[in-house]
Write a protein that holds these residues in place. Sequence first.
Motif, mmCIF file in Angstrom:
data_model
loop_
_atom_site.group_PDB
_atom_site.id
_atom_site.type_symbol
_atom_site.label_atom_id
_atom_site.label_comp_id
_atom_site.label_asym_id
_atom_site.label_seq_id
_atom_site.Cartn_x
_atom_site.Cartn_y
_atom_site.Cartn_z
ATOM 1 N N HIS A 1 -19.916 1.257 -2.294
ATOM 2 C CA HIS A 1 -19.323 1.133 -1.033
ATOM 3 C C HIS A 1 -20.268 0.309 -0.537
ATOM 4 O O HIS A 1 -21.282 0.218 -0.669
ATOM 5 C CB HIS A 1 -18.976 2.379 -0.189
ATOM 6 N N VAL B 1 -14.577 -4.656 2.122
ATOM 7 C CA VAL B 1 -15.382 -3.866 3.030
ATOM 8 C C VAL B 1 -16.829 -4.294 3.118
ATOM 9 O O VAL B 1 -17.476 -4.926 2.348
ATOM 10 C CB VAL B 1 -15.515 -2.263 2.829
ATOM 11 N N LYS C 1 -6.575 10.369 0.478
ATOM 12 C CA LYS C 1 -6.062 9.673 -0.274
ATOM 13 C C LYS C 1 -6.066 9.883 -1.505
ATOM 14 O O LYS C 1 -6.082 9.333 -2.808
ATOM 15 C CB LYS C 1 -6.351 8.050 -0.198
ATOM 16 N N CYS D 1 -19.605 8.364 2.092
ATOM 17 C CA CYS D 1 -20.616 7.860 2.831
ATOM 18 C C CYS D 1 -21.110 8.592 3.941
ATOM 19 O O CYS D 1 -22.166 8.543 4.416
ATOM 20 C CB CYS D 1 -20.106 6.526 3.130
ATOM 21 N N SER E 1 0.690 -1.139 -0.036
ATOM 22 C CA SER E 1 0.080 0.031 0.184
ATOM 23 C C SER E 1 0.859 1.298 -0.034
ATOM 24 O O SER E 1 1.792 1.503 0.959
ATOM 25 C CB SER E 1 -0.792 -0.069 1.229
ATOM 26 N N ASP F 1 -13.991 -5.609 -5.084
ATOM 27 C CA ASP F 1 -12.948 -4.666 -4.901
ATOM 28 C C ASP F 1 -11.580 -5.365 -5.381
ATOM 29 O O ASP F 1 -11.348 -6.446 -4.369
ATOM 30 C CB ASP F 1 -12.752 -3.858 -3.549
ATOM 31 N N GLU G 1 -21.386 0.488 2.731
ATOM 32 C CA GLU G 1 -22.581 1.262 3.359
ATOM 33 C C GLU G 1 -23.647 1.572 2.530
ATOM 34 O O GLU G 1 -24.730 1.625 2.874
ATOM 35 C CB GLU G 1 -21.900 2.712 4.099
ATOM 36 N N LYS H 1 -14.726 -0.700 7.801
ATOM 37 C CA LYS H 1 -13.695 0.199 7.690
ATOM 38 C C LYS H 1 -14.191 1.541 8.028
ATOM 39 O O LYS H 1 -15.403 1.687 7.720
ATOM 40 C CB LYS H 1 -13.361 0.209 6.181
ATOM 41 N N CYS H 2 -13.337 2.698 8.491
ATOM 42 C CA CYS H 2 -13.968 3.900 8.889
ATOM 43 C C CYS H 2 -14.663 4.324 7.678
ATOM 44 O O CYS H 2 -14.265 4.433 6.392
ATOM 45 C CB CYS H 2 -12.604 4.599 9.128
ATOM 46 N N LYS I 1 -8.650 -5.246 -4.024
ATOM 47 C CA LYS I 1 -7.730 -5.123 -2.919
ATOM 48 C C LYS I 1 -8.251 -5.011 -1.633
ATOM 49 O O LYS I 1 -7.818 -5.570 -0.773
ATOM 50 C CB LYS I 1 -6.883 -3.872 -3.248
ATOM 51 N N VAL I 2 -9.233 -4.118 -1.352
ATOM 52 C CA VAL I 2 -9.894 -3.901 -0.152
ATOM 53 C C VAL I 2 -11.177 -4.367 -0.150
ATOM 54 O O VAL I 2 -12.257 -3.968 -0.686
ATOM 55 C CB VAL I 2 -9.885 -2.358 0.131
ATOM 56 N N ILE J 1 -16.520 1.884 -7.642
ATOM 57 C CA ILE J 1 -17.213 1.068 -6.784
ATOM 58 C C ILE J 1 -18.380 1.576 -5.859
ATOM 59 O O ILE J 1 -18.137 2.539 -5.461
ATOM 60 C CB ILE J 1 -16.090 0.695 -5.848
ATOM 61 N N CYS K 1 -15.938 6.684 4.596
ATOM 62 C CA CYS K 1 -15.194 7.628 4.003
ATOM 63 C C CYS K 1 -16.163 9.040 3.766
ATOM 64 O O CYS K 1 -17.245 9.005 4.220
ATOM 65 C CB CYS K 1 -14.841 7.226 2.523
ATOM 66 N N GLN L 1 -0.738 4.169 0.214
ATOM 67 C CA GLN L 1 -1.657 4.949 0.740
ATOM 68 C C GLN L 1 -1.500 4.806 2.407
ATOM 69 O O GLN L 1 -1.708 6.035 3.045
ATOM 70 C CB GLN L 1 -2.890 4.983 0.120
HETATM 71 O O1 LIG Z 1 -16.485 3.717 3.731
HETATM 72 C C1 LIG Z 1 -16.097 3.158 2.788
HETATM 73 C C2 LIG Z 1 -14.548 3.484 2.481
HETATM 74 C C3 LIG Z 1 -14.204 2.509 1.540
HETATM 75 N N1 LIG Z 1 -14.907 1.558 0.922
HETATM 76 C C4 LIG Z 1 -14.399 0.847 0.018
HETATM 77 C C5 LIG Z 1 -14.464 1.597 -1.425
HETATM 78 C C6 LIG Z 1 -13.137 0.896 -2.262
HETATM 79 O O2 LIG Z 1 -13.683 -0.322 -2.628
HETATM 80 C C7 LIG Z 1 -12.292 0.567 -1.089
HETATM 81 C C8 LIG Z 1 -11.077 1.607 -0.933
HETATM 82 O O3 LIG Z 1 -10.448 1.433 0.200
HETATM 83 P P1 LIG Z 1 -9.228 2.248 0.717
HETATM 84 O O4 LIG Z 1 -9.587 3.545 0.996
HETATM 85 O O5 LIG Z 1 -8.621 1.364 1.513
HETATM 86 O O6 LIG Z 1 -8.453 2.598 -1.014
HETATM 87 P P2 LIG Z 1 -7.171 1.908 -1.579
HETATM 88 O O7 LIG Z 1 -6.719 2.846 -2.549
HETATM 89 O O8 LIG Z 1 -8.025 0.656 -2.512
HETATM 90 O O9 LIG Z 1 -6.261 1.182 -0.585
HETATM 91 P P3 LIG Z 1 -4.710 1.947 0.105
HETATM 92 O O10 LIG Z 1 -5.014 3.380 -0.198
HETATM 93 O O11 LIG Z 1 -4.985 1.561 1.639
HETATM 94 O O12 LIG Z 1 -3.900 1.346 -0.628
HETATM 95 O O13 LIG Z 1 -13.007 0.461 0.297
HETATM 96 C C9 LIG Z 1 -16.107 1.377 1.365
HETATM 97 O O14 LIG Z 1 -16.859 0.363 1.270
HETATM 98 N N2 LIG Z 1 -16.746 2.116 2.228
#
Ligand SMILES: O=c1ccn([C@H]2C[C@H](O)[C@@H](COP(=O)(O)OP(=O)(O)OP(=O)(O)O)O2)c(=O)[nH]1
Length: 469
Positions: free
Chosen positions: A393, A335, A447, A424, A25, A330, A395, A418-419, A332-333, A391, A421, A27
């Motif tokens: 989210h 939620v 980010k 949301c 990551s 997603d 929520e 996850k906190c 990578k992440v 994407i 954003c 970020q």
């Molecule tokens: O309130 C939220 C915030 C994010 N997501 C999802 C949206 C997206 O699919 C992913 C994005 O996550 P992150 O903010 O971690 O971004 P990243 O760029 O994929 O990860 P990182 O910046 O940690 O490398 O999480 C939600 O479902 N709800």
Amino acid sequence: MVDREIWDRAEPSHRRPCRELRDSSTQTDSKIQGHGPRLSQVNLFTLLSLWMEMFPQEDSEEDDNSQIRMAGLVVVREGKVLGLHCSGAELHAGQAAVIQHGAQLEDCQLYFSRRPCATCLKMLINAGVSQISFWPGDPEVSMLRSTLTNHSNCHSPPHSIPEEAALDTVATEKLKSNSRPHICVQLQPLVPGLGQFVYESSRDCDFMEKLPHYDHRLTREELFNRERIRHLRDFSRRFLVGTCQQHKDILIQMDLENFCVEPYFSNLRHNMRELVEVLAAVAAGVPQTSYGFYREQRAPSLPPHQEGASQEEARHCIIQARLLAYRTEDPKVGVGAVIWAKGKLTGSRGTGCLSLVGCGYNAYPAGSKYAQYPQMDNKQEDRQRRKYRFIVHAEQNALTFRTRDIKPEEATMLFVTKCPCDECIPLIRGAGITHIYTSDQDRDKDKGDISYLKFSSLKDVSKYIVSTL
Ligand SMILES: O=c1ccn([C@H]2C[C@H](O)[C@@H](COP(=O)(O)OP(=O)(O)OP(=O)(O)O)O2)c(=O)[nH]1
């Protein structure tokens, strides 16, 4: 033989070496989940039903002498969760679903953690459900437990089925001949690598990150494994049938003798064991000891009676959200989010005053084709190739596909892995959510394409953040 092999795989000393976790990551400084394999829809609903069976209740100890076992139930319509239920003091899970959804049950698919009893089945068939799927262990009217009456019957052979269970089975079989619903066992093998992925991502999830100072004698992995093995023993006792012979006896009684033939029987037990292992790992990712959701802010406008969930309920619901996250689209992440409302109804339902409002995970818009939309994150220079505008989210999905209204007089609680954003937060506030339970990972970060700045200044909502005591 099969059982031993599977059990051994689960013990830490016998585990294969872990796949390297990508720590790439740009970020955040936290470990990321990596592009993991997904849970199938059927397995997600099955796991949620097993987990619902263990919903915390005031008199939570199940009576081992009762012929009726607790059950969990997931009600699904068009792929969306409409209800999460469990047995309570008076109502069985199936009855709670009939009470809550009534004629809305028409054309729904139901996932039970045990084969429901005839009393529930007749009402569910009558309501017009299209499918009833059940976990093929000991049914709701237990075949493994003997009532006092049966104990006293010294003429019963050792593996005989208690009379109540036998009568229930005859009635159930008769009811199954109704042409409307498809009554079946739906179990799927895990996709390759999913078990390992769940193990690693649960061990390293945001909730485990909170634990580095929990116990200096244990590493995080050791603590995680201790919890996981404890759950595995507990869940295996509850959901698996001890011996192959006992299991075959139960399957034959349930008119599932086809499953008793090899290799189907070993596959069935293997698939059941794998799902129980997944559940144990996901549950271990939110440890029970010296750890909980602590209120950071109480919504000033909230009447005092609108308190949120107990620690046990909060932990249970965040684990539901963690299960949902394994269906993320997603790259990578993952939620997951689940919303529960706390009303005035108490007592006989297993979920007490709580009723489900909605469930969601982050995914591309419904109807999207594979790889139709960009999948890249902030590392891709070309902003058009980034995923963030596409994407939906977790929520957002939970609010969009909610199964009931959010009422101002009720506490409405969002549990999210996850906190939330900045995209949301206005939706959460606008919808009337009164409580948020989450981890504060990424909080206050910007980010670029996604930011987490608004959560801290969110007013009128009680915020509960997971932390150690
Ligand atoms: O309130 C939220 C915030 C994010 N997501 C999802 C949206 C997206 O699919 C992913 C994005 O996550 P992150 O903010 O971690 O971004 P990243 O760029 O994929 O990860 P990182 O910046 O940690 O490398 O999480 C939600 O479902 N709800």
